[in-house]
Design a protein around this motif. Structure first.
Motif, PDB file in Angstrom:
ATOM      1  N   VAL A 127     -40.042 -30.736  13.805  1.00 30.33           N
ATOM      2  CA  VAL A 127     -39.833 -32.181  13.798  1.00 30.33           C
ATOM      3  C   VAL A 127     -39.292 -32.582  15.166  1.00 30.33           C
ATOM      4  O   VAL A 127     -38.270 -32.075  15.609  1.00 30.33           O
ATOM      5  CB  VAL A 127     -38.842 -32.603  12.686  1.00 30.33           C
ATOM      6  CG1 VAL A 127     -38.585 -34.094  12.736  1.00 30.33           C
ATOM      7  CG2 VAL A 127     -39.364 -32.206  11.324  1.00 30.33           C
ATOM      8  N   LYS A 186     -41.748 -38.611   9.677  1.00 31.43           N
ATOM      9  CA  LYS A 186     -41.424 -37.591  10.671  1.00 31.43           C
ATOM     10  C   LYS A 186     -42.620 -37.312  11.572  1.00 31.43           C
ATOM     11  O   LYS A 186     -43.758 -37.300  11.123  1.00 31.43           O
ATOM     12  CB  LYS A 186     -41.009 -36.296   9.966  1.00 31.43           C
ATOM     13  CG  LYS A 186     -39.737 -36.453   9.186  1.00 31.43           C
ATOM     14  CD  LYS A 186     -39.408 -35.183   8.441  1.00 31.43           C
ATOM     15  CE  LYS A 186     -38.177 -35.412   7.579  1.00 31.43           C
ATOM     16  NZ  LYS A 186     -37.929 -34.299   6.692  1.00 31.43           N
ATOM     17  N   LEU A 242     -44.267 -34.443  13.635  1.00 31.38           N
ATOM     18  CA  LEU A 242     -44.260 -32.991  13.709  1.00 31.38           C
ATOM     19  C   LEU A 242     -45.207 -32.521  14.796  1.00 31.38           C
ATOM     20  O   LEU A 242     -46.238 -33.152  15.041  1.00 31.38           O
ATOM     21  CB  LEU A 242     -44.702 -32.380  12.372  1.00 31.38           C
ATOM     22  CG  LEU A 242     -43.866 -32.764  11.159  1.00 31.38           C
ATOM     23  CD1 LEU A 242     -44.653 -32.590   9.895  1.00 31.38           C
ATOM     24  CD2 LEU A 242     -42.628 -31.908  11.109  1.00 31.38           C
TER      25      LEU A 242
END
Length: 108
Positions: free
Chosen positions: A28, A103, A105
């Motif tokens: 992340v 998020k 990633l």
């Protein structure tokens, strides 16, 4: 109910009872702060790591799961940049709707 007389092996009895990380090869690196639907642009807060143009990213949240390549990076002053580093606010074009706190990633 009757108790079954089964014995457990020591290996099974002493094993850790914790789930494995489902995606250990992804990191992340940031969060989505806002999404502009007309221009299909997301404002993201980079929290750690670096992000470059043409990098493959995944945006994942409770209802979002997209994978795309970054075609353009802009800083908070709307200047085009090639590399973004930790703790920076950026805008990137996205292919579908993303939501706040999704998020970002990256494969490591």
């Amino acid at each position: 109910q009757t108790k079954m007389n089964k014995s457990w092996s020591n290996k099974c009895k002493l094993a850790e009872r914790r789930r494995q990380d489902p995606e250990p090869h992804k990191t992340v690196i940031g969060l989505v702060k806002h999404y502009f639907s007309r221009s299909k642009v997301a404002i993201i807060q980079l929290t750690k790591g670096t992000l470059t143009k043409n990098t493959q990213i995944q945006i994942k949240g409770p209802t979002t799961n997209i994978t795309q390549k970054i075609t353009e990076l802009r800083d908070e002053n709307k200047n085009k940049i090639e590399i973004a580093e930790g703790n920076q606010i950026l805008t990137i074009p996205v292919i579908t709707k993303v939501r706040p706190n999704d998020k970002i990633l990256i494969w490591s």
